[in-house]
Design a protein around this motif. Structure first.
Motif, PDB file in Angstrom:
ATOM      1  N   MET B   1       0.837  -1.220   0.000  1.00  0.00           N
ATOM      2  CA  MET B   1       0.000   0.000   0.000  1.00  0.00           C
ATOM      3  C   MET B   1       0.859   1.251   0.000  1.00  0.00           C
ATOM      4  SD  MET B   1      -3.525   0.458   0.939  1.00  0.00           S
ATOM      5  CE  MET B   1      -3.806   0.737   2.678  1.00  0.00           C
ATOM      6  N   ASN B   2       0.542   2.152  -0.877  1.00  0.00           N
ATOM      7  CA  ASN B   2       1.322   3.380  -0.967  1.00  0.00           C
ATOM      8  C   ASN B   2       0.709   4.458  -0.066  1.00  0.00           C
ATOM      9  OD1 ASN B   2       2.573   5.802  -1.820  1.00  0.00           O
ATOM     10  ND2 ASN B   2       3.173   4.780  -3.723  1.00  0.00           N
ATOM     11  N   GLN B   3       1.231   4.486   1.171  1.00  0.00           N
ATOM     12  CA  GLN B   3       0.702   5.434   2.169  1.00  0.00           C
ATOM     13  C   GLN B   3       0.804   6.878   1.696  1.00  0.00           C
ATOM     14  OE1 GLN B   3      -0.768   4.430   4.767  1.00  0.00           O
ATOM     15  NE2 GLN B   3      -0.051   2.321   5.074  1.00  0.00           N
ATOM     16  N   THR B   4       1.923   7.170   1.069  1.00  0.00           N
ATOM     17  CA  THR B   4       2.162   8.548   0.634  1.00  0.00           C
ATOM     18  C   THR B   4       1.119   8.963  -0.406  1.00  0.00           C
ATOM     19  OG1 THR B   4       4.496   8.051   0.958  1.00  0.00           O
ATOM     20  CG2 THR B   4       3.982  10.117  -0.148  1.00  0.00           C
ATOM     21  N   ILE B  12      -1.147  15.585  -4.829  1.00  0.00           N
ATOM     22  CA  ILE B  12      -0.549  14.933  -5.993  1.00  0.00           C
ATOM     23  C   ILE B  12      -1.310  15.304  -7.262  1.00  0.00           C
ATOM     24  CG2 ILE B  12      -0.160  12.678  -7.093  1.00  0.00           C
ATOM     25  CD1 ILE B  12       0.471  11.627  -4.217  1.00  0.00           C
ATOM     26  N   GLU B  13      -2.613  15.347  -7.141  1.00  0.00           N
ATOM     27  CA  GLU B  13      -3.430  15.722  -8.300  1.00  0.00           C
ATOM     28  C   GLU B  13      -3.070  17.134  -8.771  1.00  0.00           C
ATOM     29  OE1 GLU B  13      -7.697  14.558  -7.980  1.00  0.00           O
ATOM     30  OE2 GLU B  13      -7.984  16.571  -8.817  1.00  0.00           O
ATOM     31  N   ALA B  14      -2.947  18.047  -7.795  1.00  0.00           N
ATOM     32  CA  ALA B  14      -2.599  19.436  -8.144  1.00  0.00           C
ATOM     33  C   ALA B  14      -1.203  19.506  -8.762  1.00  0.00           C
ATOM     34  CB  ALA B  14      -2.670  20.317  -6.900  1.00  0.00           C
ATOM     35  N   LEU B  15      -0.283  18.719  -8.232  1.00  0.00           N
ATOM     36  CA  LEU B  15       1.083  18.738  -8.763  1.00  0.00           C
ATOM     37  C   LEU B  15       1.128  18.205 -10.192  1.00  0.00           C
ATOM     38  CD1 LEU B  15       3.232  17.579  -5.719  1.00  0.00           C
ATOM     39  CD2 LEU B  15       3.343  19.784  -6.916  1.00  0.00           C
ATOM     40  N   VAL B  28       8.677  15.231  -8.194  1.00  0.00           N
ATOM     41  CA  VAL B  28       9.500  14.603  -7.154  1.00  0.00           C
ATOM     42  C   VAL B  28       9.861  15.583  -6.036  1.00  0.00           C
ATOM     43  CG1 VAL B  28      11.821  13.722  -6.674  1.00  0.00           C
ATOM     44  CG2 VAL B  28      10.493  12.732  -8.499  1.00  0.00           C
ATOM     45  N   MET B  29      10.411  16.742  -6.414  1.00  0.00           N
ATOM     46  CA  MET B  29      10.862  17.658  -5.366  1.00  0.00           C
ATOM     47  C   MET B  29       9.721  18.189  -4.515  1.00  0.00           C
ATOM     48  SD  MET B  29      14.180  19.463  -7.120  1.00  0.00           S
ATOM     49  CE  MET B  29      14.556  20.372  -5.626  1.00  0.00           C
ATOM     50  N   PRO B  30       8.620  18.646  -5.122  1.00  0.00           N
ATOM     51  CA  PRO B  30       7.501  19.073  -4.275  1.00  0.00           C
ATOM     52  C   PRO B  30       6.985  17.966  -3.350  1.00  0.00           C
ATOM     53  CG  PRO B  30       7.060  19.576  -6.601  1.00  0.00           C
ATOM     54  CD  PRO B  30       8.387  18.922  -6.546  1.00  0.00           C
ATOM     55  N   LEU B  31       6.969  16.725  -3.830  1.00  0.00           N
ATOM     56  CA  LEU B  31       6.519  15.626  -2.964  1.00  0.00           C
ATOM     57  C   LEU B  31       7.486  15.402  -1.807  1.00  0.00           C
ATOM     58  CD1 LEU B  31       5.181  13.056  -5.591  1.00  0.00           C
ATOM     59  CD2 LEU B  31       3.910  14.038  -3.677  1.00  0.00           C
ATOM     60  N   LEU B  32       8.768  15.486  -2.102  1.00  0.00           N
ATOM     61  CA  LEU B  32       9.759  15.331  -1.029  1.00  0.00           C
ATOM     62  C   LEU B  32       9.593  16.439   0.015  1.00  0.00           C
ATOM     63  CD1 LEU B  32      12.901  14.305  -3.138  1.00  0.00           C
ATOM     64  CD2 LEU B  32      11.677  12.858  -1.503  1.00  0.00           C
ATOM     65  N   HIS B  33       9.297  17.649  -0.463  1.00  0.00           N
ATOM     66  CA  HIS B  33       9.069  18.753   0.480  1.00  0.00           C
ATOM     67  C   HIS B  33       7.880  18.456   1.397  1.00  0.00           C
ATOM     68  CE1 HIS B  33      12.041  21.719  -0.555  1.00  0.00           C
ATOM     69  NE2 HIS B  33      11.679  21.792  -1.823  1.00  0.00           N
ATOM     70  N   LEU B  34       6.806  17.938   0.830  1.00  0.00           N
ATOM     71  CA  LEU B  34       5.615  17.624   1.641  1.00  0.00           C
ATOM     72  C   LEU B  34       5.953  16.613   2.731  1.00  0.00           C
ATOM     73  CD1 LEU B  34       2.796  17.218  -1.059  1.00  0.00           C
ATOM     74  CD2 LEU B  34       2.859  18.909   0.789  1.00  0.00           C
ATOM     75  N   VAL B  35       6.627  15.549   2.322  1.00  0.00           N
ATOM     76  CA  VAL B  35       6.967  14.492   3.272  1.00  0.00           C
ATOM     77  C   VAL B  35       7.924  15.014   4.346  1.00  0.00           C
ATOM     78  CG1 VAL B  35       8.180  12.285   3.516  1.00  0.00           C
ATOM     79  CG2 VAL B  35       6.568  12.627   1.632  1.00  0.00           C
ATOM     80  N   ASP B  49       7.667   5.022  -2.005  1.00  0.00           N
ATOM     81  CA  ASP B  49       6.326   5.488  -2.381  1.00  0.00           C
ATOM     82  C   ASP B  49       6.394   6.530  -3.486  1.00  0.00           C
ATOM     83  OD1 ASP B  49       5.297   3.865  -0.479  1.00  0.00           O
ATOM     84  OD2 ASP B  49       4.623   5.456   0.890  1.00  0.00           O
ATOM     85  N   ILE B  50       7.285   7.511  -3.286  1.00  0.00           N
ATOM     86  CA  ILE B  50       7.368   8.614  -4.252  1.00  0.00           C
ATOM     87  C   ILE B  50       7.845   8.101  -5.607  1.00  0.00           C
ATOM     88  CG2 ILE B  50       8.593  10.763  -4.792  1.00  0.00           C
ATOM     89  CD1 ILE B  50       8.394  11.473  -1.809  1.00  0.00           C
ATOM     90  N   ALA B  51       8.796   7.177  -5.582  1.00  0.00           N
ATOM     91  CA  ALA B  51       9.274   6.595  -6.838  1.00  0.00           C
ATOM     92  C   ALA B  51       8.108   5.961  -7.591  1.00  0.00           C
ATOM     93  CB  ALA B  51      10.356   5.559  -6.549  1.00  0.00           C
ATOM     94  N   GLU B  52       7.288   5.274  -6.858  1.00  0.00           N
ATOM     95  CA  GLU B  52       6.135   4.615  -7.486  1.00  0.00           C
ATOM     96  C   GLU B  52       5.139   5.638  -8.028  1.00  0.00           C
ATOM     97  OE1 GLU B  52       4.503   1.100  -5.317  1.00  0.00           O
ATOM     98  OE2 GLU B  52       2.595   2.150  -5.630  1.00  0.00           O
ATOM     99  N   ILE B  53       4.898   6.692  -7.250  1.00  0.00           N
ATOM    100  CA  ILE B  53       3.918   7.702  -7.660  1.00  0.00           C
ATOM    101  C   ILE B  53       4.317   8.366  -8.976  1.00  0.00           C
ATOM    102  CG2 ILE B  53       2.879   9.937  -7.059  1.00  0.00           C
ATOM    103  CD1 ILE B  53       3.156   9.029  -4.075  1.00  0.00           C
ATOM    104  N   VAL B  54       5.582   8.746  -9.097  1.00  0.00           N
ATOM    105  CA  VAL B  54       5.981   9.470 -10.316  1.00  0.00           C
ATOM    106  C   VAL B  54       6.528   8.542 -11.392  1.00  0.00           C
ATOM    107  CG1 VAL B  54       6.405  11.612  -9.075  1.00  0.00           C
ATOM    108  CG2 VAL B  54       8.294  10.061  -9.498  1.00  0.00           C
ATOM    109  N   GLY B  55       6.733   7.270 -11.054  1.00  0.00           N
ATOM    110  CA  GLY B  55       7.142   6.310 -12.056  1.00  0.00           C
ATOM    111  C   GLY B  55       8.620   6.358 -12.427  1.00  0.00           C
TER     112      GLY B  55
END
Ligand SMILES: Cc1cc2nc3c(=O)[nH]c(=O)nc-3n(C[C@H](O)[C@H](O)[C@H](O)COP(=O)(O)O)c2cc1C
Ligand code: SF4
Ligand code: FES
Lengths: 416, 168
Positions: B1-4, B12-15, B28-35, B49-55
């Motif tokens: 399960m991808n918690q992130t 993520i949708e907005a990004l 990637v960078m904005p997601l890292l900032h959030l986390v 998780d982030i790797a999976e989200i952005v592929g």
């Protein structure tokens, strides 16, 4: 004439409020460009103004825009708000206090090169400034200055912000593009240049925040009006970030060609604690250090005159050094900075900054030898013209000029 | 399960709307900032998780975390006091300020206070060179600047954060 072209918030309170900005003529330049001019005419006007990039390299702005090919789409414009050169803090003031003038400039640049998406790359530390800018962008959209069908024309534009995360090298334009693409910020090999293969491999214009903030004035009032400021070869005004050993540090807007003396002793109030001025670093940590004698102090601060002093105007971040500071200490600071910020992609810079920092530490010790100083100078000279990007070249400027111009700070018996 | 992905679905949708569809790596960078903002560091788990989200590969995300100084891959203090000791600030006494503040907090530069609340780091120029000595605080409210500081004013900020912590 108004006292300021750029730091207008010093005269107009609350200029960061869109209503106040509009009331004081805001967006007239953008409206004129979009409704009355062709993109090519905007480029011509900016060329005629002689505006040169304020991010450090001083490249003619209009000329840069004209390099974008008209058979590759889309085009992008990227605003460089990475501002990480030690001693530089001018873009931050514009972002915080005159944000709409910068955004209007970015919109004008985008129209000129027919871009429909523009990005603002902010250094990660400008977190609050990015949040603030996002709000400004929303307000511009609501008021019809961004979005679809601007001023009833077919032109549409969106502006997005992108935060870095602490890396000086991302101010270098190709490293910056890598960073927006979600990669580590290492410079690209050139050619191809960003004008042909930039963001997402598309034609891209990259301009500094201050450069862009000049555009509303130029388009609204015309190039000739702009050329009334500054010198023939360096027209316009410049924001000088003044810091170091000076009574009144801060940002000062002056026409290009004002002298160091006017800035440091006039506006800056001179040197504190009865000390004398010794040296000037006018391009932040990347400076060739200027020996601050009368001739230097009376030199006009424009691109050509500063070059004649064996230095470069760069970002015009003037760091004042007084006679209580020894330059062996100073170059240890600058080299430490560049070693930390070297991206590691090419060997001369990665290894060179490492060895220089080892040697500047050694040179700071009481038991330093003449050989240590000589070796430091040799390592610096060996790096010259061998680095992949300008960071490597920047890192040796202060070292070489300090040793050459202030030999008394590097002798073996100066009280150590 | 991808918690992130679940936790930040809206962001993520907005990004993804911000960047071209075929360039999701830009998120990637904005997601890292959030986390980072929520956890004060970025865990291996989050990197996966982030790797999976952005592929993209986990290695690519990890190298981004390693490259930029505002990302940290292990937990330290909840708040990071990042003091600029670069040239202009050093000319205004930043090195002495760093030493004195660390002494007051009973830590070395780079260290974390006993209560785990504050880590003090030395950083490069923060673009506020006329207002030294200064530091920024990186924590759950993002990043804020504290300019023209003395040890007293900095310790007051520490005290406020400690109080705030008690009430949470
Ligand atoms: C190491 C390095 C750091 C740089 N940092 C910045 C910066 O923080 N801001 C900036 O506008 N330009 C910076 N530049 C210059 C940019 O590469 C580029 O020339 C500039 O953004 C172009 O805009 P301009 O023509 O409007 O000046 C840097 C260059 C190098 C080599
Ligand atoms: S010169 Fe330095 S910063 Fe530039 S690419 Fe080479 S290693 Fe990286
Ligand atoms: S040198 Fe410290 S903020 Fe610039």
């Amino acid at each position: 004439m108004s006292k300021y072209l750029l730091l207008r918030h010093l005269e107009v309170p609350d200029l960061h409020n869109i209503k106040v900005y509009v009331k004081h003529g805001g967006f007239a330049g953008l409206k004129k460009a979009v409704t009355r001019l062709q993109p090519a005419q905007v480029i011509e006007e900016v060329k005629a103004s002689g505006l040169r990039g304020r991010g450090g390299a001083g490249f003619p702005t209009g000329l840069k825009w004209s390099f974008l090919p008209n058979n590759l789409w889309p085009h992008y414009v990227v605003a460089n708000a990475d501002e990480s050169e030690p001693g530089t803090f001018k873009d931050r003031e514009l972002l915080e206090r005159n944000p709409f003038q910068f955004l209007e400039g970015l919109a004008i640049a985008s129209f000129a090169v027919k871009a429909h998406d523009a990005y603002v790359y902010l250094r990660g530390e400008f977190w609050q400034q990015a949040v603030f800018l996002d709000n400004c962008i929303v307000e511009m959209q609501k008021a019809g200055y961004l979005g679809d069908k601007l001023f009833g024309t077919p032109y549409s534009l969106r502006i997005h912000t992108h935060l870095g995360a602490g890396a000086y090298i991302c101010g270098e334009e190709t490293a910056l593009l890598e960073s927006i693409e979600g990669k580590i910020g290492q410079p690209r090999l050139r050619p191809p240049f960003p004008a042909v293969e930039g963001l997402y491999s598309k034609p891209t214009v990259i301009n500094n925040v201050e450069t862009l903030a000049n555009l509303p004035f130029i388009i609204e009032n015309g190039a000739s009006k702009f050329c009334e400021y500054g010198t023939v070869k360096s027209p316009g005004v410049k924001i000088f970030s003044l810091s170091g050993r000076v009574n009144k540090p801060g940002n000062y807007e002056l026409p290009l060609g004002a002298t160091f003396r006017e800035l440091i002793f006039g506006l800056g109030g001179g040197i504190p604690n009865g000390h004398k001025i010794k040296a000037i670093m006018q391009a932040g940590a990347s400076s060739s250090i200027i020996l601050a004698d009368d001739k230097a102090l009376d030199t006009p601060m424009d691109y050509e005159s500063v070059a004649a002093l064996g230095a470069q105007l760069g970002s015009a971040s003037v760091i004042v050094i007084d006679d209580s500071v020894s330059l062996d200490w100073l170059i240890n600071k600058t080299v430490h900075f560049f070693k930390h910020e070297s991206c590691g992609k090419c060997t001369p810079c990665r290894e060179g900054t490492y060895w220089m920092s080892h040697l500047t530490e050694k040179v700071l010790q009481k038991d330093r030898s003449a050989e240590d100083v000589q070796l430091l100078n040799t390592v610096a000279r060996q790096m010259q013209n061998k680095c992949l990007c300008a960071l490597g070249e920047f890192s040796i400027m202060a070292v070489m000029t300090a040793i050459e111009r202030f030999p008394e700070d590097f002798t073996v018996t100066n009280g150590r | 399960m991808n918690q992130t992905a679940i936790k930040y679905a809206r962001e993520i949708e907005a990004l993804f709307a911000k960047y071209p569809e075929e360039h999701r790596q830009s998120a990637v960078m904005p997601l890292l900032h959030l986390v980072h903002q929520d956890n004060s560091f970025i865990s291996k788990h989050a990197i996966n998780d982030i790797a999976e989200i952005v592929g993209i590969s986990t290695t690519e995300v990890a190298s981004v975390v390693g490259f930029y100084t505002l990302y940290h891959d292990h937990p330290e203090g909840k708040y990071r006091f990042q003091i600029c000791t670069d040239l202009s600030c050093a000319l205004q006494g930043a090195d002495e300020f760093l030493r004195a503040l660390c002494a007051a907090l009973e830590i070395d530069p780079g260290g974390t206070t006993k209560d785990g609340l504050i880590t003090v780091e030395e950083v490069m120029c923060l673009a506020a060179c006329d207002k030294g000595p200064l530091f920024q605080v990186q924590g759950k409210d993002g990043i804020s600047y504290h300019e023209r500081q003395t040890v007293e004013s900095a310790m007051q900020t520490v005290q406020e954060l400690r109080e705030q912590e008690k009430h949470e």
